[in-house]
Structure formats: C-alpha cells, structure tokens
Design a protein around this motif. Sequence first.
Motif, PDB file in Angstrom:
ATOM      1  N   ASN A  74       0.818  -1.224   0.000  1.00  0.00           N
ATOM      2  CA  ASN A  74       0.000   0.000   0.000  1.00  0.00           C
ATOM      3  C   ASN A  74       0.847   1.268   0.000  1.00  0.00           C
ATOM      4  O   ASN A  74       0.778   2.075   0.926  1.00  0.00           O
ATOM      5  CB  ASN A  74      -0.965  -0.013   1.198  1.00  0.00           C
ATOM      6  N   GLY A  75       1.657   1.425  -1.036  1.00  0.00           N
ATOM      7  CA  GLY A  75       2.282   2.727  -1.273  1.00  0.00           C
ATOM      8  C   GLY A  75       3.700   2.919  -0.764  1.00  0.00           C
ATOM      9  O   GLY A  75       4.353   3.879  -1.158  1.00  0.00           O
ATOM     10  N   ASN A  76       4.197   2.035   0.113  1.00  0.00           N
ATOM     11  CA  ASN A  76       5.557   2.216   0.634  1.00  0.00           C
ATOM     12  C   ASN A  76       6.514   1.450  -0.296  1.00  0.00           C
ATOM     13  O   ASN A  76       6.610   0.228  -0.213  1.00  0.00           O
ATOM     14  CB  ASN A  76       5.618   1.684   2.080  1.00  0.00           C
ATOM     15  N   LYS A  77       7.212   2.201  -1.161  1.00  0.00           N
ATOM     16  CA  LYS A  77       7.933   1.588  -2.295  1.00  0.00           C
ATOM     17  C   LYS A  77       8.857   0.436  -1.937  1.00  0.00           C
ATOM     18  O   LYS A  77       8.861  -0.591  -2.595  1.00  0.00           O
ATOM     19  CB  LYS A  77       8.737   2.655  -3.038  1.00  0.00           C
ATOM     20  N   THR A  78       9.668   0.629  -0.887  1.00  0.00           N
ATOM     21  CA  THR A  78      10.605  -0.447  -0.529  1.00  0.00           C
ATOM     22  C   THR A  78       9.998  -1.389   0.507  1.00  0.00           C
ATOM     23  O   THR A  78      10.547  -2.462   0.761  1.00  0.00           O
ATOM     24  CB  THR A  78      11.895   0.128   0.077  1.00  0.00           C
ATOM     25  N   GLY A  79       8.960  -0.979   1.155  1.00  0.00           N
ATOM     26  CA  GLY A  79       8.374  -1.784   2.224  1.00  0.00           C
ATOM     27  C   GLY A  79       9.133  -1.682   3.540  1.00  0.00           C
ATOM     28  O   GLY A  79       8.747  -2.287   4.535  1.00  0.00           O
ATOM     29  N   MET A  80      10.234  -0.900   3.537  1.00  0.00           N
ATOM     30  CA  MET A  80      11.023  -0.771   4.767  1.00  0.00           C
ATOM     31  C   MET A  80      10.376   0.291   5.659  1.00  0.00           C
ATOM     32  O   MET A  80       9.951   1.342   5.172  1.00  0.00           O
ATOM     33  CB  MET A  80      12.480  -0.382   4.455  1.00  0.00           C
ATOM     34  N   MET A  81      10.313   0.007   6.956  1.00  0.00           N
ATOM     35  CA  MET A  81       9.715   0.958   7.903  1.00  0.00           C
ATOM     36  C   MET A  81      10.674   1.232   9.049  1.00  0.00           C
ATOM     37  O   MET A  81      11.243   0.301   9.633  1.00  0.00           O
ATOM     38  CB  MET A  81       8.424   0.372   8.492  1.00  0.00           C
ATOM     39  N   ILE A  82      10.823   2.509   9.367  1.00  0.00           N
ATOM     40  CA  ILE A  82      11.597   2.902  10.547  1.00  0.00           C
ATOM     41  C   ILE A  82      10.606   3.054  11.695  1.00  0.00           C
ATOM     42  O   ILE A  82       9.641   3.810  11.598  1.00  0.00           O
ATOM     43  CB  ILE A  82      12.364   4.206  10.276  1.00  0.00           C
ATOM     44  N   GLU A  83      10.856   2.286  12.752  1.00  0.00           N
ATOM     45  CA  GLU A  83       9.896   2.236  13.860  1.00  0.00           C
ATOM     46  C   GLU A  83      10.627   2.193  15.198  1.00  0.00           C
ATOM     47  O   GLU A  83      11.764   1.726  15.265  1.00  0.00           O
ATOM     48  CB  GLU A  83       9.055   0.937  13.793  1.00  0.00           C
ATOM     49  N   VAL A  84       9.951   2.611  16.244  1.00  0.00           N
ATOM     50  CA  VAL A  84      10.453   2.310  17.583  1.00  0.00           C
ATOM     51  C   VAL A  84      10.399   0.802  17.769  1.00  0.00           C
ATOM     52  O   VAL A  84       9.642   0.107  17.069  1.00  0.00           O
ATOM     53  CB  VAL A  84       9.615   3.002  18.690  1.00  0.00           C
ATOM     54  N   CYS A  85      11.175   0.303  18.704  1.00  0.00           N
ATOM     55  CA  CYS A  85      11.147  -1.128  19.015  1.00  0.00           C
ATOM     56  C   CYS A  85       9.748  -1.508  19.495  1.00  0.00           C
ATOM     57  O   CYS A  85       9.163  -0.790  20.307  1.00  0.00           O
ATOM     58  CB  CYS A  85      12.184  -1.388  20.108  1.00  0.00           C
ATOM     59  N   ALA A  86       9.217  -2.625  18.994  1.00  0.00           N
ATOM     60  CA  ALA A  86       7.855  -3.013  19.370  1.00  0.00           C
ATOM     61  C   ALA A  86       7.665  -4.507  19.207  1.00  0.00           C
ATOM     62  O   ALA A  86       8.362  -5.150  18.424  1.00  0.00           O
ATOM     63  CB  ALA A  86       6.841  -2.290  18.492  1.00  0.00           C
ATOM     64  N   GLY A  87       6.703  -5.017  19.926  1.00  0.00           N
ATOM     65  CA  GLY A  87       6.416  -6.441  19.775  1.00  0.00           C
ATOM     66  C   GLY A  87       5.066  -6.785  20.357  1.00  0.00           C
ATOM     67  O   GLY A  87       4.453  -5.996  21.084  1.00  0.00           O
TER      68      GLY A  87
END
Length: 193
Positions: A74-87
Amino acid sequence: MTNPKIKITETKLLSDNWYTLNKVTFDYQLGNKETESHIREVYDRGNGAAILLYNRTKKTVVLTRQFRMPTFLNGNKTGMMIEVCAGLLDQENAEAAIIRETEEETGYRLSKVEKVIETYMSPGSVTEILYLFTGEYDETMKTNEGGGLDHEQENIEVLEYTFDEAYKMIESGEILDAKTILLLQHAKIKGLI
Ligand SMILES: Nc1nc2c(ncn2[C@@H]2O[C@H](COP(=O)(O)OP(=O)(O)O[C@H]3O[C@H](CO)[C@@H](O)[C@H](O)[C@@H]3O)[C@@H](O)[C@H]2O)c(=O)[nH]1
Ligand SMILES: [Mg+2]
C-alpha cells in the motif's frame, strides 16, 4: 463488554491461519429503540507494546528498520519501515514484554521503563491495544547486537539517530509509523531529550 445497546448475534471465523479474523454480526440499538443489524470484520492479533529508547546525554534515540509487507502493498515503495522497538505481548504483562522485546530487537537490557499511554491503533478493524513506553539506554546496557529472533525471520536493523534527526524524519516522510510519531512527539512535548 457492557453496552446494553449492542447485542452480538453471530461470530463467524473467517481465518485463523496466523492470527484470527472474525466476521461479527450485531444488533445496534438506535435512540428510538429501533435496532439495526451491523456486520464488522475484526482482526485479532493480540495486544502489543512499543518503546522509545533515548539517551539524554547523547541526545539520541534508537529506532529499528524492517520490512513490513502490508505497507509494501500500500504505497511504501521499498516496504522498509523505521519504527520504535515493538512487539506483541506473549503471556506476560506489557512492561515485561517490552523489556524482553527491547533486548531481542535492539540488544539493550533495560531495568526500568516509563509507561506513557495505551492506545487502539486502528479501532475500526483491529482489536489491538498498544502500550507505549519510554526508556533510557546507554552502552553499559548492551548485551547483544539485537536484530530480533532468527526463527521469527525478523531481520531487524538497529539505528541510532540524534533526536533532532529523527524528529525531522517525521516531516520528511522517512518515518511513517504512527506509534513512532506518537512517541517522538511525546518526547518533544515533555522535553525528555
Ligand atoms: N510466518 C508468519 N509469521 C508472522 C506472521 N505475522 C507475524 N509473524 C511473525 O511474528 C513476528 C512478530 O514480531 P513482534 O516483534 O512480536 O511484533 P511486531 O510485528 O513488531 O509488532 C509490533 O509492530 C506492529 C506494527 O506496527 C504493531 O501492530 C504491534 O502492536 C507491535 O507494536 C514477526 O516479526 C513475524 O516474524 C504471519 O502471518 N506468518
Ligand atoms: Mg517487533
């Protein structure tokens, strides 16, 4: 669940391959005592926790980068996401879960964290409550390189930015993840860093 105006009449399991997707049919009572029948699909993947790791002295934060298939579709070209640590939470409480997840994903073993807020991230479709935390880190807490669990194929990169750099990445669109934006804005408002 205590709302006399809502009566669930049917819950149909559509998928339980990894998490569960249900189709819920319910009567919704209007003000004039009439009822409407509604259908909603509800995705349940449990609850989660996320944390902004920060260092006051260095004025830095630790973030992660990983591939997120739903964003790729859905629109994020590389699919890479910068996020805080989460689980996602296992059986433990949110605080224990985020301390475990922080060590797995970033390599820092925290002994204390601060609860910020809890939030439904997508209340129209996903049941999940996300518990948000902040925690201070420094090099003495490093126990491993992080990266996530091999058997979960997480391939998480650990990144360290100055707080100012990270904050600018919200406006530049390099950070697109809501929990990350929320926690960085929280840090700004409270003057944590
Ligand atoms: N095989 C398989 N594995 C899956 C599937 N869905 C998830 N997994 C595995 O389960 C792991 C879950 O990792 P966690 O670190 O526990 O969760 P998370 O994906 O980081 O979740 C966090 O971020 C989400 C997105 O922002 C949040 O929704 C969630 O609350 C939490 O904060 C994923 O990395 C992946 O390996 C699936 O459909 N199939
Ligand atoms: Mg994770």
